[in-house]
Motif scaffolding. Sequence first.
Motif, short mmCIF file in Angstrom:
data_model
loop_
_atom_site.label_atom_id
_atom_site.label_comp_id
_atom_site.label_asym_id
_atom_site.label_seq_id
_atom_site.Cartn_x
_atom_site.Cartn_y
_atom_site.Cartn_z
N ASN A 112 0.83 -1.32 0.12
CA ASN A 112 0.07 -0.04 0.01
C ASN A 112 0.81 1.18 -0.02
OD1 ASN A 112 -2.58 -1.56 0.23
ND2 ASN A 112 -1.83 -1.93 2.35
N ARG A 159 -3.90 10.01 -2.76
CA ARG A 159 -4.69 8.69 -3.04
C ARG A 159 -3.58 7.68 -2.49
NH1 ARG A 159 -1.58 10.94 -7.38
NH2 ARG A 159 -0.27 9.34 -8.45
N ILE A 214 -2.23 3.86 -3.46
CA ILE A 214 -2.25 2.77 -4.39
C ILE A 214 -1.89 1.58 -3.72
CG2 ILE A 214 -0.79 1.99 -6.45
CD1 ILE A 214 -0.02 4.99 -6.61
N HIS A 215 -2.68 0.45 -3.96
CA HIS A 215 -2.68 -1.11 -3.51
C HIS A 215 -2.43 -1.75 -4.74
CE1 HIS A 215 -5.26 0.50 -0.06
NE2 HIS A 215 -6.21 1.21 -0.88
N GLN A 216 -1.10 -2.14 -4.54
CA GLN A 216 -0.37 -3.22 -5.40
C GLN A 216 -0.88 -4.48 -4.98
OE1 GLN A 216 3.80 -2.17 -5.29
NE2 GLN A 216 3.76 -0.84 -6.99
N THR A 246 -6.67 1.86 -7.03
CA THR A 246 -6.10 3.08 -6.38
C THR A 246 -7.44 3.92 -5.81
OG1 THR A 246 -4.23 3.56 -7.94
CG2 THR A 246 -5.06 5.59 -7.13
N ASN A 289 -6.14 11.19 -10.80
CA ASN A 289 -5.07 10.11 -10.38
C ASN A 289 -4.23 10.02 -11.56
OD1 ASN A 289 -5.70 8.27 -12.95
ND2 ASN A 289 -7.98 8.46 -12.34
N THR A 290 -3.21 9.15 -11.33
CA THR A 290 -1.96 9.16 -12.10
C THR A 290 -1.44 10.65 -12.81
OG1 THR A 290 -3.17 7.22 -12.96
CG2 THR A 290 -1.19 7.80 -14.03
N TYR A 343 -8.25 0.79 -17.10
CA TYR A 343 -8.66 1.02 -15.95
C TYR A 343 -10.34 0.64 -15.91
CZ TYR A 343 -4.89 4.43 -14.87
OH TYR A 343 -3.66 4.76 -14.77
N THR A 368 -12.71 5.36 -7.00
CA THR A 368 -11.68 4.32 -6.89
C THR A 368 -11.62 3.62 -8.18
OG1 THR A 368 -12.39 4.00 -4.49
CG2 THR A 368 -11.13 2.30 -5.60
N TRP A 427 -6.63 -0.89 -11.74
CA TRP A 427 -5.73 -0.88 -12.97
C TRP A 427 -5.27 -2.30 -13.12
CZ3 TRP A 427 -1.22 -2.26 -10.76
CH2 TRP A 427 -0.88 -2.29 -9.33
#
Length: 321
Positions: free
Chosen positions: A190, A202, A204-206, A225, A234-235, A248, A297, A300
């Motif tokens: 995270n 934000r 980002i949860h990998q 995300t 975002n991004t 996405y 939310t 990706w």
Amino acid sequence: MKKIFFSLAMLMAAGFGFAQNCQNKGYEVKAENAYTYYNVRWASHPEDAKHYTTSRLRGEYAIEKVFAPGEVNWTYSFYDRFLIGGAEPTTAPLKLTSIAPLYTNKDFDKKNLLDNRELGIINIGEEGTVTVDGKKYTLCFQEALYIGRGAKDITLASKNAAKPAKFYMNSACAHVSYPVKKVTLKEANNIKAGSLKESNDRVIHQMIIDGVAGVRSCQLQMGITELKEGSVWNTMPAHTHTRRMEAYMYYKVPEGQKILHVMGEPQETRPIWLNNEQAVISPQWSIHCAAGTSNYTFIWGMAGENLIYTDMQVVGIPSLK
């Protein structure tokens, strides 16, 4: 003279019909069985995309129907041969089957979805189960499951038909079989990014990343995300990554709000407006960033020849056009 005019009119009508068929060819929805549907999207050149109308742009990249009760819906993109799908089981479980574009005429082709693929699933609905070759995995809201190449029997079910699970799915080609692995948000990598001052605070949860939480994958990467309240971008700064494509899927978009997804070459950008639980394909040559009329939310997913998450070409904000 009348015959000449009649012939010209017929030719013009036939030409119009041919043009319409060419424009739509390959994007019609087809049925694989009683509950599985798919469409195919071809890869396109950035020089061509500059000339697309809004309708054509959406037809090439936007995925408006991801979930439907009692259905499995797939979009097969020729960008890295990526599959983007959604399954919403209600009263009956849904078994994942292959689709016609993946078939071969070889004797050993069993026509299983993962004969040559790996699969990532993230549940954005209520509690559900994924059964892989007889072993059952429970997925609650925003929990993920990686399934490796060679799995044959994959069945999705909801705990409560009135409050169904919604399984968002990405699949990529795979050359090695890796074990099934469930990943929760707690187990994910995270990463806090952005700030409220920049309107992009934000997390980002990998989740399905090779080496994260014990997951091994060939080329598939997936994660979530989440935008904090008060943030919309975002991004950002935007980026491209020429060695892999991305998709996405936006959700938790409040009623009456929308997402403005931005794509295209950095100096030739185009907008695509999306609703809750809709997805979009981002080619390798395209930036992929978005702003919402509220926080939201998104999931990706990526595939390509590189597994390093940070492999990208950052685009400076002042250079965007």
